[in-house]
Write an enzyme that holds these catalytic residues in place. Sequence first.
Site, mmCIF file in Angstrom:
data_model
loop_
_atom_site.group_PDB
_atom_site.id
_atom_site.type_symbol
_atom_site.label_atom_id
_atom_site.label_comp_id
_atom_site.label_asym_id
_atom_site.label_seq_id
_atom_site.Cartn_x
_atom_site.Cartn_y
_atom_site.Cartn_z
ATOM 1 N N HIS A 123 0.815 -1.221 0.000
ATOM 2 C CA HIS A 123 0.000 0.000 0.000
ATOM 3 C C HIS A 123 0.848 1.271 0.000
ATOM 4 C CE1 HIS A 123 -3.698 -2.152 0.432
ATOM 5 N NE2 HIS A 123 -3.455 -2.572 1.661
ATOM 6 N N ASP A 143 -2.942 -10.580 -2.061
ATOM 7 C CA ASP A 143 -3.503 -10.032 -0.828
ATOM 8 C C ASP A 143 -4.977 -9.700 -1.066
ATOM 9 O OD1 ASP A 143 -2.293 -8.565 1.878
ATOM 10 O OD2 ASP A 143 -4.096 -7.578 1.117
ATOM 11 N N ASP A 167 -4.618 -12.535 4.099
ATOM 12 C CA ASP A 167 -5.835 -12.002 4.713
ATOM 13 C C ASP A 167 -7.093 -12.321 3.918
ATOM 14 O OD1 ASP A 167 -4.756 -10.391 2.770
ATOM 15 O OD2 ASP A 167 -4.828 -8.545 3.934
ATOM 16 N N HIS A 226 -6.517 -7.141 -0.232
ATOM 17 C CA HIS A 226 -6.656 -5.728 -0.543
ATOM 18 C C HIS A 226 -5.808 -5.373 -1.772
ATOM 19 C CE1 HIS A 226 -7.221 -6.000 3.942
ATOM 20 N NE2 HIS A 226 -8.364 -5.454 3.550
#
Length: 421
Positions: A200, A237, A324, A239
């Site tokens: 990120h 991931d 995740d 996200h």
Amino acid sequence: MHLHKLPRSSSSFGNAFFLAAHHHVFDLRVFDNRSFRTNQKRFRASISCSFLPSIHQLNDARLIYSVAPSMGHNQESHPESHFRVPAIVDALEEMKLTPKFRGSEVIELQHFEPASVDDIASVHARTYVSGLEKVMDQALEKGLIFIDGSGPTYATASTFQESIIAAGAGLALIDSVVAGSKIKGDAPTGFALIRPPGHHAVPQGPMGFCIFGNVAIAARYAQRVHGLKCVFIIDFDVHHGNGTNDAFYDDPDIFFLSFHQDGSYPGTGKFDEVGSGDGEGTTLNLPLPGGSGDTAIRTVFDEVIVPCAQRFKPDIILVSAGYDGHVLDPLANLQYTTATYYMLTSSIKQLAKDLCGGRCVFFLEGGYNLKSLSYSVADTFRALLGDRSLASEFDDPNILYEEPSTKVKQAIQRIKHIHSL
């Protein structure tokens, strides 16, 4: 152990002003925590210089990993805590997947340098990098600071140093895997057990628990130091890896492919985000509906990832390995299982073998349920070693529900149309 010293330039960071420091004060009791002191001693890294494993070691190895747990970078009760990497390391030990039990099949890199200013600045603005170092004194005084506009992302007094160590752990794996590929046709795979995570972190600063873009920094390093022009990045991931996405959005030589939960943080990674300029077509974002699981990912791999990689012809594959998406993880709503990660890892390893001499390095990103995280990484290791999966000993099929197959199919068909797959 016979190791070859690897020279890497190092330089001190400047004193440019860090534009986004926030002054909230918190009581960071982690520095007085007994378990922290124990783990800090256990996981203290030797980083005076970088070394490569010997030719003999690389010839025998199937898996090389490095550990940088950032024990001082921690906020009480934060999901991205200093317990994550130690939980994985404990599981690897308990499941006999370390060099102690696997002998020459597995190498743990014990010595590596922190990433240099030039390494970090190949992705991030120098004002951000030097500014982060500057505010470490503020973090020491206050115990914990939050960084404005970052998600939020926190910093402690050790965050800067531990973050460049984490990035350096990934670069050392690039060196080792590339060296291994020159010795034999099927290079050992690397896995960086590191934190803070990185995907990120945008070029201008941190975001979403991430400080520096570990995968992005490694991609530039592979190009600059090893001449590996074409880098294929897979981000699984839950996200969207917006930082990696932004770093290479106009770069035709780095293909960034992310599949992630639709509507999840940070809200980026839409179908039509495909790159710009010379890089148009080398960014692929596939938002998947909530509830997607093993069946969806098998289809994504076969119908999206494989044809993209075959067309791109990478020199190395890098993986943002976030766990995740597991059905037990508290921060998302997908239903991957430990078996999903085993399948995905086995498939990526074979893809790297087919396309780029096995050159492939995984980088830990998310994963916040310590049990599902550690079991899934352990099964990832098994996949990389060619062992059978033990997912059935952990996964509970009774908690799974029917996948939204129609929505998944529509998403895959849409992305295939956009990218002419």
